[in-house]
Design an enzyme around this catalytic site. Sequence first.
Site, short mmCIF file in Angstrom:
data_model
loop_
_atom_site.label_atom_id
_atom_site.label_comp_id
_atom_site.label_asym_id
_atom_site.label_seq_id
_atom_site.Cartn_x
_atom_site.Cartn_y
_atom_site.Cartn_z
N LYS A 142 -3.63 7.92 -6.62
CA LYS A 142 -2.60 7.79 -7.63
C LYS A 142 -2.00 6.39 -7.69
O LYS A 142 -1.26 6.07 -8.60
CB LYS A 142 -1.46 8.78 -7.32
CG LYS A 142 -1.87 10.22 -7.24
CD LYS A 142 -0.65 11.08 -6.78
CE LYS A 142 -1.01 11.73 -5.50
NZ LYS A 142 -0.03 12.64 -4.96
N GLY A 143 -2.27 5.59 -6.68
CA GLY A 143 -1.59 4.29 -6.56
C GLY A 143 -1.79 3.36 -7.74
O GLY A 143 -0.97 2.50 -8.02
N GLU B 153 -8.13 -1.62 -8.98
CA GLU B 153 -7.65 -1.20 -7.65
C GLU B 153 -6.23 -1.69 -7.44
O GLU B 153 -5.90 -2.82 -7.81
CB GLU B 153 -8.60 -1.79 -6.60
CG GLU B 153 -8.28 -1.49 -5.16
CD GLU B 153 -8.53 -0.04 -4.76
OE1 GLU B 153 -8.07 0.86 -5.49
OE2 GLU B 153 -9.17 0.18 -3.73
N ASP B 154 -5.37 -0.84 -6.86
CA ASP B 154 -4.00 -1.28 -6.59
C ASP B 154 -3.96 -2.29 -5.45
O ASP B 154 -3.42 -3.38 -5.58
CB ASP B 154 -3.07 -0.08 -6.31
CG ASP B 154 -3.66 0.92 -5.33
OD1 ASP B 154 -4.80 0.71 -4.87
OD2 ASP B 154 -2.98 1.92 -5.01
N ASP C 272 -7.08 -3.53 1.33
CA ASP C 272 -6.58 -3.79 2.68
C ASP C 272 -7.79 -4.16 3.53
O ASP C 272 -8.26 -5.29 3.50
CB ASP C 272 -5.85 -2.52 3.14
CG ASP C 272 -5.08 -2.70 4.42
OD1 ASP C 272 -4.80 -3.84 4.79
OD2 ASP C 272 -4.76 -1.68 5.07
N LYS D 268 -4.88 -7.99 0.71
CA LYS D 268 -4.41 -8.45 2.03
C LYS D 268 -5.62 -9.05 2.74
O LYS D 268 -6.26 -8.37 3.56
CB LYS D 268 -3.89 -7.26 2.84
CG LYS D 268 -2.57 -6.71 2.37
CD LYS D 268 -2.16 -5.57 3.32
CE LYS D 268 -0.84 -4.98 2.96
NZ LYS D 268 -0.56 -3.74 3.71
N PHE E 151 3.63 -3.92 5.21
CA PHE E 151 3.45 -2.68 4.45
C PHE E 151 4.40 -2.70 3.27
O PHE E 151 5.62 -2.78 3.42
CB PHE E 151 3.69 -1.44 5.32
CG PHE E 151 3.14 -0.21 4.68
CD1 PHE E 151 1.81 0.16 4.87
CD2 PHE E 151 3.93 0.56 3.84
CE1 PHE E 151 1.28 1.28 4.25
CE2 PHE E 151 3.41 1.68 3.20
CZ PHE E 151 2.08 2.03 3.43
N VAL E 152 3.84 -2.66 2.07
CA VAL E 152 4.66 -2.77 0.85
C VAL E 152 4.64 -1.46 0.07
O VAL E 152 3.69 -0.67 0.17
CB VAL E 152 4.18 -3.94 -0.05
CG1 VAL E 152 4.33 -5.26 0.67
CG2 VAL E 152 2.74 -3.73 -0.50
N ASP F 121 2.85 3.86 -2.27
CA ASP F 121 3.76 4.80 -1.63
C ASP F 121 3.78 4.65 -0.13
O ASP F 121 2.90 4.06 0.48
CB ASP F 121 3.33 6.24 -1.96
CG ASP F 121 2.10 6.66 -1.16
OD1 ASP F 121 1.09 5.92 -1.19
OD2 ASP F 121 2.15 7.70 -0.48
N ARG G 154 6.86 5.23 -5.14
CA ARG G 154 5.91 4.82 -6.19
C ARG G 154 6.62 4.38 -7.46
O ARG G 154 6.14 3.52 -8.19
CB ARG G 154 4.99 5.99 -6.57
CG ARG G 154 3.98 6.38 -5.52
CD ARG G 154 2.95 7.34 -6.14
NE ARG G 154 2.22 8.10 -5.16
CZ ARG G 154 1.13 7.69 -4.50
NH1 ARG G 154 0.66 6.49 -4.72
NH2 ARG G 154 0.51 8.46 -3.64
P1 IMP Z 1 -8.60 0.03 2.67
O1 IMP Z 1 -9.76 0.97 2.68
O2 IMP Z 1 -8.16 -0.31 4.06
O3 IMP Z 1 -8.80 -1.21 1.84
O4 IMP Z 1 -7.38 0.89 2.11
C1 IMP Z 1 -6.79 0.69 0.89
C2 IMP Z 1 -5.75 1.76 0.70
O5 IMP Z 1 -4.78 1.71 1.78
C3 IMP Z 1 -4.94 1.55 -0.55
O6 IMP Z 1 -5.56 2.16 -1.67
C4 IMP Z 1 -3.61 2.16 -0.18
O7 IMP Z 1 -3.65 3.55 -0.40
C5 IMP Z 1 -3.47 1.95 1.30
N1 IMP Z 1 -2.63 0.77 1.63
C6 IMP Z 1 -3.00 -0.35 2.29
N2 IMP Z 1 -1.97 -1.20 2.44
C7 IMP Z 1 -0.91 -0.61 1.85
C8 IMP Z 1 0.47 -1.01 1.68
O8 IMP Z 1 0.93 -2.10 2.09
N3 IMP Z 1 1.25 -0.12 1.02
C9 IMP Z 1 0.81 1.09 0.54
N4 IMP Z 1 -0.47 1.49 0.69
C10 IMP Z 1 -1.32 0.65 1.35
#
Ligand code: IMP
Length: 208
Positions: A64-65, A120-121, A124, A152, A173-174, A180, A186
Amino acid sequence: MTFQTPPSLTPKKGIPGTVPETYRSALSHLLIDEDTLQNRIREMGQAIARDYADKNPVFVGVLKGVLFFMADLLRYTPIPLAVDFMAISSYSPETRDQGLVRITKDLDLCIEGRHVIFVEDIIDTGLTLGYLLRLLRSRHPASLEVAALFDKPGRRLIDIKPRYLGFHLPDLFVVGYGLDFREHFRNLPFVGVLNPEVIKNQKRQPKR
Ligand code: IMP
């Protein structure tokens, strides 16, 4: 075209007065205010509109992000286009670490031969996105590019570079603007930094 480098960010004081007290006390800083977010997303939409003017692309987002970013990005991209969504859930913390996810809602549209923009929101580690891009590539789109609002880069485990990027984020962490913490925050129209104490305290309590 090459999209210009994202602006640099500094956490600052000044959470808007309209924020409810329970949220305000959980935020340590304001990272990106509403105007800065909207201006940057407008630039992204304009760049995509130039590059895809005659390509009738499909924008794909994961719920949902991405909700707020997708809605605003589409409004700033005035070309013929289609939109579709997927939903995923992680099997467990262990398998999530390997980028394995379960598709709980798949695309309704067929993307074979289509130009796809994966919206993509936040990227990470990149593991989730890496998995989903492999899945979409197996469906033979004509092209597949990524438009990410936040990145990031300091935490990346696999090499993914979005073609369109809103902001590089520090390793904090934002929340807000779709992002969320345990389903809260959100609906903030800006991006704030969550107080690390909140994360520590919540980890001690069972997830509801
Ligand atoms: P990845 O597979 O590690 O790239 O994970 C990405 C997902 O981690 C995003 O779609 C978010 O759901 C979550 N995420 C990573 N960092 C944050 C943050 O700072 N705030 C909120 N959600 C985050």
